[in-house]
Write an enzyme that holds these catalytic residues in place. Sequence first.
Site, PDB file in Angstrom:
ATOM      1  N   TYR A  48       6.671  12.385   2.159  1.00  0.00           N
ATOM      2  CA  TYR A  48       5.346  12.408   2.798  1.00  0.00           C
ATOM      3  C   TYR A  48       4.375  13.411   2.202  1.00  0.00           C
ATOM      4  O   TYR A  48       3.155  13.259   2.357  1.00  0.00           O
ATOM      5  CB  TYR A  48       5.501  12.666   4.305  1.00  0.00           C
ATOM      6  N   ASN A  80      -1.369   7.774   5.500  1.00  0.00           N
ATOM      7  CA  ASN A  80      -0.367   7.376   6.474  1.00  0.00           C
ATOM      8  C   ASN A  80      -0.998   7.450   7.863  1.00  0.00           C
ATOM      9  O   ASN A  80      -1.372   8.539   8.303  1.00  0.00           O
ATOM     10  CB  ASN A  80       0.839   8.325   6.415  1.00  0.00           C
ATOM     11  N   GLU A  81      -1.174   6.304   8.486  1.00  0.00           N
ATOM     12  CA  GLU A  81      -1.659   6.269   9.871  1.00  0.00           C
ATOM     13  C   GLU A  81      -2.996   6.992  10.058  1.00  0.00           C
ATOM     14  O   GLU A  81      -3.245   7.575  11.105  1.00  0.00           O
ATOM     15  CB  GLU A  81      -0.601   6.848  10.823  1.00  0.00           C
ATOM     16  N   ARG A  91      -4.530  -4.194  14.216  1.00  0.00           N
ATOM     17  CA  ARG A  91      -3.545  -4.154  13.125  1.00  0.00           C
ATOM     18  C   ARG A  91      -3.819  -5.222  12.061  1.00  0.00           C
ATOM     19  O   ARG A  91      -3.776  -4.926  10.857  1.00  0.00           O
ATOM     20  CB  ARG A  91      -2.141  -4.359  13.711  1.00  0.00           C
ATOM     21  N   GLU A 135       8.175   2.441   7.839  1.00  0.00           N
ATOM     22  CA  GLU A 135       9.126   3.161   8.693  1.00  0.00           C
ATOM     23  C   GLU A 135       9.695   2.153   9.681  1.00  0.00           C
ATOM     24  O   GLU A 135       8.969   1.291  10.164  1.00  0.00           O
ATOM     25  CB  GLU A 135       8.446   4.272   9.517  1.00  0.00           C
TER      26      GLU A 135
END
Length: 558
Positions: free
Chosen positions: A97, A166-167, A212, A271
Amino acid sequence: MHLTSRAAALFAAVATLTGTVRAISKITREGRYLYQDDGTRFYIKGIAYQEQGAVVASADNPFGEPSSFIDPLAVPDACNRDLPFLQQLGVNAIRVYSVNSSLNHDGCMTAFSNAGIYTIIDLALPLNGSIDRLSPSWSSNILDQYIRTIDAFSKYDNVLAFNVGNEVVVNDGTAVAPYVKAAARDVKAYLRSKSSSVLVGYAAINGPSNFRDPLANYFSCDSTGGNSDATAIDLYGLNDYSWCGDSSFQQSYAGTFGDFAGYNVAAYLSEFGCVKSPPRLWTEVGAIFSTDMSPVWSGGVAFSYFPAQSADGQFGMVTISSDGKTVTTGDDFNRLKTQYNQATGPNSPAKGSAPAAAYPSCPTTNSTFVASTNLPPTPNESACNCLLSTLSCRFTPATNNYTAVVGQLLDTACSLVGQKGGNCDEIGGNGQTGVYGRLSGCDPTIKLSYVMSQNYQLNNRNAVACSFAGNGTVNPLAPSTNAAADAAASSCIANPSATFVPSAPASSGGSSSGNGASGGSSAGSGNGAVNLTGDSNALVGMTVMALLSIASAVWTLA
Ligand SMILES: *[C@@H]1O[C@H](CO)[C@@H](O)[C@H](O)[C@H]1NC(C)=O
Ligand SMILES: *[C@@H]1O[C@H](CO)[C@@H](O)[C@H](O)[C@H]1NC(C)=O
Ligand SMILES: *[C@@H]1O[C@H](CO)[C@@H](O)[C@H](O)[C@H]1NC(C)=O
Ligand SMILES: *[C@@H]1O[C@H](CO)[C@@H](O)[C@H](O)[C@H]1NC(C)=O
Ligand SMILES: *[C@@H]1O[C@H](CO)[C@@H](O)[C@H](O)[C@H]1NC(C)=O
Ligand SMILES: *[C@@H]1O[C@H](CO)[C@@H](O)[C@H](O)[C@H]1NC(C)=O
Ligand SMILES: *[C@@H]1O[C@H](CO)[C@@H](O)[C@H](O)[C@H]1NC(C)=O
């Protein structure tokens, strides 16, 4: 591979000479599928590989995001300690990460390459090293950090993908998406200018389909409305924790994954591994590698090798002894090992019959998806540095540790400028309207200097208005009239909306240029009469690492 003994001996000699074993295959994307050199379809059989950073719990940090990290690819002893366990699991990829581009990664990267293990590397760092979802900008300091990491890893043959975020984009927060898409565009242009075919990825938080699905399509679309891949990611990741306990494809996956039929680029579960109904059986592995999923999906990354705690529970599969020398595996590890070792994705379609890549136009905006197709420009660092040289009042940090102060000072300075009838539009931007200030791509310290200069000039160049309690200094070389200053600034930022192939920062791999910046923090500064779009709250805004990823379990639709 069958070799005669003589060929094998020769091969070993060559391998010794070059310091490598049989080279790991290059992975290429054809449309939505990944292939090895020999044409075999490639599925990511991965595990998240990073120790949990320190998390400072506070109301300003609802995502539980860490404020520090340990680069797992910079500690060869630890990589060599873990490698046999990764091999037992049968993984062919690890996801990392945050890495530190100034450290040496040879030991870990070579060990993993020799073992046939690829790396998926997120480019963001905690705090000011990521795009702030609350007050975003795509700015030269973050671009430079991303490029330094890319350069540090360009010599390795086992980098599968670089993730640009990420997110970062969350439900009801889709206006940040243009900044992340601009990051993907510029990172891709940089990689391709270096003849690198490493995939450009993004890892998304799960959420309602009306957020999404358009987001997935937005990242893989051509924002210019043609059929070009220039603004499209290559690899979409979904952080998905919807399979809990002993479930089934129909029960947990059919709805979500049905929505992706016909998706145009490669996709995987960046993930997976719900902890809400223990024990984790990892039976989703069977589904992920089945023909139910393989028409669109190319595997996934189980979360997590190292211990990782969230409100939902413990995600780790091994524990490490306090002296760092011994690995103890848990039941989760053994169950995942069983599942991974019996999973093989179908080897179809053949490489030659993979549908050609297409890059459709972007989703139209509506109330649940507001991201503009007008992306922020490529940050132009020399334009920002040119501008800085013309500014009448400049931020002169007293310490190296200036990150927190920048946010506070931006709030204060914009508030003061607002009281004098000015505004902070030039340093801000709006991903919903697709309008970006001329300085939106500049380092936050240069933005701050600009606003300080506005305040100084609006106060008849009274030196007190440049002081900011010792944080500002008058620039004696700046143009002496406001009109001349504005003209000089405009000539530096002559082409504020240009998109171009970025180049490596002057000091790639070394220290920053001296204009190195910060995302700042506005936490707790409640005095702003002006809302500063360019401001940021470092803790809330950082968008990286495991803990945030764990937080995604909180958003999972049950
Ligand atoms: C990277 O490592 C160097 C050398 O140890 C250290 O000085 C620097 O603070 C690290 N950077 C980050 C972002 O952790
Ligand atoms: C907005 O459009 C997306 C498709 O791009 C759709 O999934 C979503 O349901 C739409 N939202 C509303 C409120 O209609
Ligand atoms: C970036 O800014 C510099 C300095 O103003 C300018 O010379 C250059 O043309 C700009 N680059 C692009 C691609 O606009
Ligand atoms: C950096 O500044 C912040 C806020 O002013 C402070 O909390 C932190 O302890 C400082 N860190 C160091 C290493 O000085
Ligand atoms: C700079 O600004 C910060 C935040 O407003 C303040 O705490 C500090 O005292 C100022 N002066 C110096 C020299 O850092
Ligand atoms: C983050 O802030 C530190 C100083 O606090 C600075 O050295 C570093 O360059 C900044 N990183 C980015 C990407 O702006
Ligand atoms: C600033 O924005 C916040 C959140 O968007 C809002 O609650 C607040 O009222 C705004 N403040 C001002 C002065 O407009």
